[in-house]
Enzyme design. Sequence first.
Site, PDB file in Angstrom:
ATOM      1  N   HIS A   1      34.439  66.305  36.853  1.00  0.00           N
ATOM      2  CA  HIS A   1      35.886  66.537  36.715  1.00  0.00           C
ATOM      3  C   HIS A   1      36.592  65.187  36.619  1.00  0.00           C
ATOM      4  O   HIS A   1      36.146  64.201  37.215  1.00  0.00           O
ATOM      5  CB  HIS A   1      36.412  67.336  37.910  1.00  0.00           C
TER       6      HIS A   1
ATOM      7  N   GLU B   1      38.889  68.916  29.203  1.00  0.00           N
ATOM      8  CA  GLU B   1      40.122  68.763  29.960  1.00  0.00           C
ATOM      9  C   GLU B   1      40.678  67.359  29.728  1.00  0.00           C
ATOM     10  O   GLU B   1      40.255  66.403  30.401  1.00  0.00           O
ATOM     11  CB  GLU B   1      39.859  68.956  31.455  1.00  0.00           C
TER      12      GLU B   1
ATOM     13  N   GLY C   1      47.197  68.320  35.842  1.00  0.00           N
ATOM     14  CA  GLY C   1      47.939  68.078  37.084  1.00  0.00           C
ATOM     15  C   GLY C   1      49.444  67.992  36.925  1.00  0.00           C
ATOM     16  O   GLY C   1      49.989  68.176  35.825  1.00  0.00           O
TER      17      GLY C   1
ATOM     18  N   SER D   1      46.856  71.920  32.508  1.00  0.00           N
ATOM     19  CA  SER D   1      48.186  72.540  32.424  1.00  0.00           C
ATOM     20  C   SER D   1      48.181  73.885  31.692  1.00  0.00           C
ATOM     21  O   SER D   1      49.134  74.196  30.960  1.00  0.00           O
ATOM     22  CB  SER D   1      49.195  71.591  31.781  1.00  0.00           C
TER      23      SER D   1
HETATM   24  P1  PGA Z   1      45.897  71.926  36.135  1.00  0.00           P
HETATM   25  O1  PGA Z   1      44.428  71.410  36.508  1.00  0.00           O
HETATM   26  O2  PGA Z   1      45.762  73.304  35.507  1.00  0.00           O
HETATM   27  O3  PGA Z   1      46.614  71.980  37.431  1.00  0.00           O
HETATM   28  O4  PGA Z   1      46.487  70.948  35.156  1.00  0.00           O
HETATM   29  C1  PGA Z   1      43.380  71.593  35.609  1.00  0.00           C
HETATM   30  C2  PGA Z   1      42.093  71.011  36.134  1.00  0.00           C
HETATM   31  O5  PGA Z   1      42.110  69.939  36.758  1.00  0.00           O
HETATM   32  O6  PGA Z   1      41.034  71.592  35.922  1.00  0.00           O
END
Ligand code: PGA
Length: 256
Positions: A96, A167, A173, A213
């Site tokens: 991640h 991602e 975030g 997001s």
């Molecule tokens: P988020 O996180 O949907 O809050 O942007 C995604 C992730 O880190 O997998």
Amino acid sequence: MDKVYFGTNIKMTKTIAETERFLCSICDNSLLQKDYLVPFVIPSYTALSMAGKLLKDSPFLLGAQNMCWAESGQYTGEISPAMLEEVGVEIIEIGHSERRHIFGETDQMINRKVLTALSHGFTVLLCIGETEQEKESGLTKEVLSTQLTQGLLGITAQPGKIWIAYEPVWAIGTQGKPASVGYVERIHIYLRRIINGLFPTAGPEIPILYGGSVNRDNASRLIQAQEVNGLFVGRAAWTPEGFWEIASIALKDFIQ
Ligand code: PGA
């Protein structure tokens, strides 16, 4: 692909009691009967034992947010494959962006984890993504190709146990800027080409999930984009209502 992968990584946000309340709520939904849905949830380490018992007879797959590449030994602060097996974990999330960029994980470390996880029969959820700076410098494709090929280096068996999550770091975030659907689609088509090249037989069956997001407003368009086989959601899925609202949106458009 005839399935939709849908799940959330809870990161470091819920205690055991909070995770239990969340799981009890999301476990009761008629969409769980649909065989085209692959639902999964990735709580914190301390909640895994409880979650393993609670989800035992449910369609939810249980994941861990990380795992050590070593079997056991002097690795203070790490968690081993056997420890995760013991509590019913089936998926290991590896690489991640927060692991790569806050905790300094390299493609080599990630590759060792991938190989160990596969050798234990876990499903690997390998996360890849470029930073904003890499994107602005025109390096996106190069970075993603390296993360994929290095992360998956040396895999001879079990490619069927690999899931990929794209991602983009800049989209994740509270500070993240949602990526456009066109951008996501272009990147997923590119990733599919690489994956199919790496695994000519099993490649087309390896799901590529999108994360960063994802929310109720963009889930429908994202899931309909070419080569987007699932959604990997953070913040927006951390309430039972949010989880199922986004899943319902994704599934509704998938089955049309
Ligand atoms: P988020 O996180 O949907 O809050 O942007 C995604 C992730 O880190 O997998």
